[in-house]
Design a protein around this motif. Structure first.
Motif, PDB file in Angstrom:
ATOM      1  N   UNK A   1     120.927  60.870 -54.843  1.00 24.27           N
ATOM      2  CA  UNK A   1     121.553  60.469 -56.532  1.00 24.27           C
ATOM      3  C   UNK A   1     121.963  58.985 -56.295  1.00 24.27           C
ATOM      4  N   UNK A   2     121.124  58.370 -57.274  1.00 23.22           N
ATOM      5  CA  UNK A   2     121.412  56.700 -57.162  1.00 23.22           C
ATOM      6  C   UNK A   2     122.597  56.578 -58.613  1.00 23.22           C
ATOM      7  N   UNK A   3     123.660  56.087 -58.108  1.00 17.92           N
ATOM      8  CA  UNK A   3     124.767  55.692 -59.252  1.00 17.92           C
ATOM      9  C   UNK A   3     124.589  54.487 -59.310  1.00 17.92           C
ATOM     10  N   UNK A   4     124.352  53.939 -60.643  1.00 17.56           N
ATOM     11  CA  UNK A   4     124.591  52.576 -61.209  1.00 17.56           C
ATOM     12  C   UNK A   4     126.143  52.368 -61.561  1.00 17.56           C
ATOM     13  N   UNK A   5     126.794  51.591 -61.134  1.00 21.82           N
ATOM     14  CA  UNK A   5     128.162  51.550 -61.127  1.00 21.82           C
ATOM     15  C   UNK A   5     128.614  49.991 -61.331  1.00 21.82           C
ATOM     16  N   UNK A   6     130.050  49.798 -61.861  1.00 19.60           N
ATOM     17  CA  UNK A   6     130.579  48.740 -61.868  1.00 19.60           C
ATOM     18  C   UNK A   6     131.879  48.648 -60.945  1.00 19.60           C
ATOM     19  N   UNK A   7     131.962  47.682 -60.173  1.00 22.69           N
ATOM     20  CA  UNK A   7     133.105  47.326 -59.300  1.00 22.69           C
ATOM     21  C   UNK A   7     133.816  46.197 -59.991  1.00 22.69           C
ATOM     22  N   UNK A   8     134.955  46.227 -60.726  1.00 22.74           N
ATOM     23  CA  UNK A   8     135.315  45.175 -61.681  1.00 22.74           C
ATOM     24  C   UNK A   8     134.434  44.660 -62.508  1.00 22.74           C
ATOM     25  N   UNK A   9     134.007  43.553 -62.476  1.00 19.60           N
ATOM     26  CA  UNK A   9     132.916  42.952 -63.256  1.00 19.60           C
ATOM     27  C   UNK A   9     131.639  42.955 -62.736  1.00 19.60           C
ATOM     28  N   UNK A  10     131.492  43.293 -61.561  1.00 15.56           N
ATOM     29  CA  UNK A  10     130.233  43.309 -60.769  1.00 15.56           C
ATOM     30  C   UNK A  10     129.406  44.428 -60.673  1.00 15.56           C
ATOM     31  N   UNK A  11     128.301  44.556 -60.905  1.00 15.30           N
ATOM     32  CA  UNK A  11     127.222  45.625 -60.984  1.00 15.30           C
ATOM     33  C   UNK A  11     126.998  46.142 -59.428  1.00 15.30           C
ATOM     34  N   UNK A  12     126.887  47.344 -59.319  1.00 15.09           N
ATOM     35  CA  UNK A  12     126.420  47.730 -57.847  1.00 15.09           C
ATOM     36  C   UNK A  12     125.641  49.162 -57.793  1.00 15.09           C
ATOM     37  N   UNK A  13     124.965  49.502 -56.591  1.00 11.92           N
ATOM     38  CA  UNK A  13     124.478  50.542 -56.653  1.00 11.92           C
ATOM     39  C   UNK A  13     124.937  51.527 -55.532  1.00 11.92           C
ATOM     40  N   UNK A  14     125.104  52.890 -55.626  1.00 11.63           N
ATOM     41  CA  UNK A  14     125.619  53.620 -54.660  1.00 11.63           C
ATOM     42  C   UNK A  14     124.735  54.725 -54.458  1.00 11.63           C
ATOM     43  N   UNK A  15     124.302  54.891 -53.028  1.00 11.39           N
ATOM     44  CA  UNK A  15     123.402  56.121 -52.954  1.00 11.39           C
ATOM     45  C   UNK A  15     124.052  57.447 -52.330  1.00 11.39           C
ATOM     46  N   UNK A  16     124.327  58.519 -53.269  1.00  8.86           N
ATOM     47  CA  UNK A  16     124.974  59.450 -52.941  1.00  8.86           C
ATOM     48  C   UNK A  16     124.172  60.743 -52.668  1.00  8.86           C
ATOM     49  N   UNK A  17     124.727  61.902 -52.038  1.00 10.68           N
ATOM     50  CA  UNK A  17     124.166  63.173 -52.054  1.00 10.68           C
ATOM     51  C   UNK A  17     123.295  63.618 -53.155  1.00 10.68           C
ATOM     52  N   UNK A  18     122.637  64.364 -53.335  1.00 14.97           N
ATOM     53  CA  UNK A  18     121.680  64.527 -54.439  1.00 14.97           C
ATOM     54  C   UNK A  18     122.237  65.562 -55.539  1.00 14.97           C
ATOM     55  N   UNK A  19     123.426  66.464 -55.116  1.00 13.26           N
ATOM     56  CA  UNK A  19     123.935  67.444 -56.018  1.00 13.26           C
ATOM     57  C   UNK A  19     125.152  67.368 -56.217  1.00 13.26           C
ATOM     58  N   UNK A  20     125.660  66.096 -56.265  1.00 12.42           N
ATOM     59  CA  UNK A  20     127.062  65.538 -56.403  1.00 12.42           C
ATOM     60  C   UNK A  20     127.445  65.721 -58.064  1.00 12.42           C
ATOM     61  N   UNK A  21     128.110  66.681 -58.402  1.00 16.09           N
ATOM     62  CA  UNK A  21     128.812  66.625 -59.841  1.00 16.09           C
ATOM     63  C   UNK A  21     129.462  65.541 -60.372  1.00 16.09           C
ATOM     64  N   UNK A  22     128.700  64.409 -60.411  1.00 12.29           N
ATOM     65  CA  UNK A  22     129.309  63.036 -60.982  1.00 12.29           C
ATOM     66  C   UNK A  22     128.609  62.821 -62.405  1.00 12.29           C
ATOM     67  N   UNK A  23     129.399  62.355 -63.348  1.00  6.62           N
ATOM     68  CA  UNK A  23     129.085  62.040 -64.600  1.00  6.62           C
ATOM     69  C   UNK A  23     129.357  60.556 -64.912  1.00  6.62           C
ATOM     70  N   UNK A  24     128.405  60.110 -65.977  1.00 11.89           N
ATOM     71  CA  UNK A  24     128.685  58.559 -66.590  1.00 11.89           C
ATOM     72  C   UNK A  24     130.071  58.582 -66.970  1.00 11.89           C
ATOM     73  N   UNK A  25     130.804  57.325 -66.862  1.00 17.56           N
ATOM     74  CA  UNK A  25     132.128  57.008 -67.179  1.00 17.56           C
ATOM     75  C   UNK A  25     133.175  57.523 -66.360  1.00 17.56           C
TER      76      UNK A  25
END
Length: 389
Positions: A323-347
């Motif tokens: 599961x690829x998560x497109x995230x923000x760390x402060x004002x910086x964009x980054x990607x996190x590669x997580x386990x495929x079935x993690x119950x994570x939602x945008x926001x």
């Protein structure tokens, strides 16, 4: 022994500098891949090797012979093109044998023997009497490879030969090319824009940009110890995260986190572009590089002593195996590669830890790498880390 040497190679088209001072030695029997974005000069370099372009300056040697001004037909190289370059009115056999009489002293019996051997090696015996319009893309590429093989060249030159194939066939043909090279052991220079092809096929990989060599190394070394920011972002999918930080007292300090930098000495060796010679003073701005697969969602139950980083999830991208998560760390964009079935939602905001052995620092101005937290395993003497505290 067919070694290929490029010395201070330049190629200009008017005001455009396509190749800018390349120095490179390709070992006998090596499978060398040249990779880079469109317009970086990789195909021009290959055409210079083939003699299809004349050099503006510099020298090309093959097997110890200066071939800089030698005609293509006299270089004893075979080129495989992106668009196959088969004659539509000729059968597979005729396409394979075309030009053999004019480019070498081959008897009819020797030509038949070589065609049979190449057809058996490439599994195209049933294609020899077909014309190209009765072949699939993969079959046409095999015939084009057969045309190169029968000449028994000193070197194979391949210009993005798989780019016109669909994804499944590209994977199959990659395996075929690797098997073919292990059988023939002929010096091969392979050009591609696909870093996956470069990593899976190359014994060594040359990364190019703007007509220059950024780094030459084994695929895993490119991935683990990039010598500059360009290589770090180009090699690896998804690309390495780049986060601006201040380096102070052996720590990387961002507006939202403060993490220690292990005492690594895996910094890259210097290459012809000076990568590895960068230094930084305490308090200077730098770029912290962390690959998405080296960031992990924090588990409170593990009592991990590493600092955590808060990241806000913007987009979730399910890939099946991850599961690829497109995230923000402060004002910086980054990607996190997580386990495929993690119950994570945008926001949602997630806490992230990192692999302390997989941190990289790049000079904010030049992009040169000056620190890797992982120790590079090598018999060569390693210089101390250039992180100044």
């Amino acid at each position: 022994m067919t070694t290929v040497t490029l010395q201070n190679l330049h190629k200009e088209f008017g005001d455009v500098v396509a190749v800018n001072g390349i120095d490179l030695e390709i070992n006998h029997g090596e499978f060398l891949v040249i990779v880079g974005p469109s317009g970086c000069g990789k195909s021009t370099t290959l055409r210079l090797l083939a003699g299809l372009e004349s050099t503006t300056d510099g020298r090309i040697e093959m097997g110890g012979r200066d071939v800089t001004t030698v005609e293509p037909k006299d270089r004893n190289v075979a080129m495989v093109f992106q668009n196959y370059a088969l004659y539509p009115h000729m059968t597979g056999r005729r396409n394979i044998t075309f030009g053999m009489k004019s480019s070498g002293d081959f008897t009819d019996e020797e030509i038949d023997r070589r065609v049979t051997e190449a057809a058996d090696t490439l599994d195209i015996a049933d294609l020899l009497d077909r014309k190209p319009d009765a072949m699939s893309g993969g079959e046409r590429q095999r015939v084009a490879l057969g045309r190169a093989i029968v000449r028994d060249p000193d070197a194979f030159l391949m210009d993005e030969p798989l780019s016109n194939l669909d994804a499944k066939l590209r994977i199959q043909m990659r395996a075929e090319l690797a098997r073919l090279h292990s059988t023939l052991e002929t010096t091969t220079v392979y050009v591609t824009h696909d870093q996956t092809e470069a990593m899976t096929l190359g014994e060594r990989v040359v990364v190019m940009n703007d007509g220059q060599i950024m780094q030459v190394d084994e695929p895993q070394v490119l991935y683990d110890f990039p010598e500059n920011r360009f290589v770090a972002e180009f090699i690896g999918d998804p690309a390495m995260n780049m986060i601006p930080v201040d380096v102070k007292d052996g720590r990387a300090i961002h507006e939202t986190f403060d993490i220690p930098l292990p005492s690594g000495n895996g910094q890259p060796k210097s290459n012809q572009n000076g990568a590895g010679d960068a230094q930084i003073t305490d308090g200077q701005r730098a770029i912290l590089g962390i690959r998405p697969e080296d960031l992990h969602l924090s588990d409170p139950q593990t009592n991990d002593e590493l600092p955590t980083i808060d990241a806000e999830v913007n987009v979730r991208e399910p890939l099946g195996d991850s599961l690829l998560l497109h995230c923000s760390i402060g004002n910086t964009s980054c990607n996190i590669q997580a386990e495929p079935r993690m119950p994570i939602t945008a926001g949602e905001t997630v806490s992230v830890t990192y692999d302390p052995a997989r941190l990289h620092l790049f000079d904010a101005e030049t992009g040169e790498a000056f620190y890797h937290s992982e120790l590079r395993q090598s018999t060569d003497e390693q210089a101390p880390s250039k992180l100044t505290t």
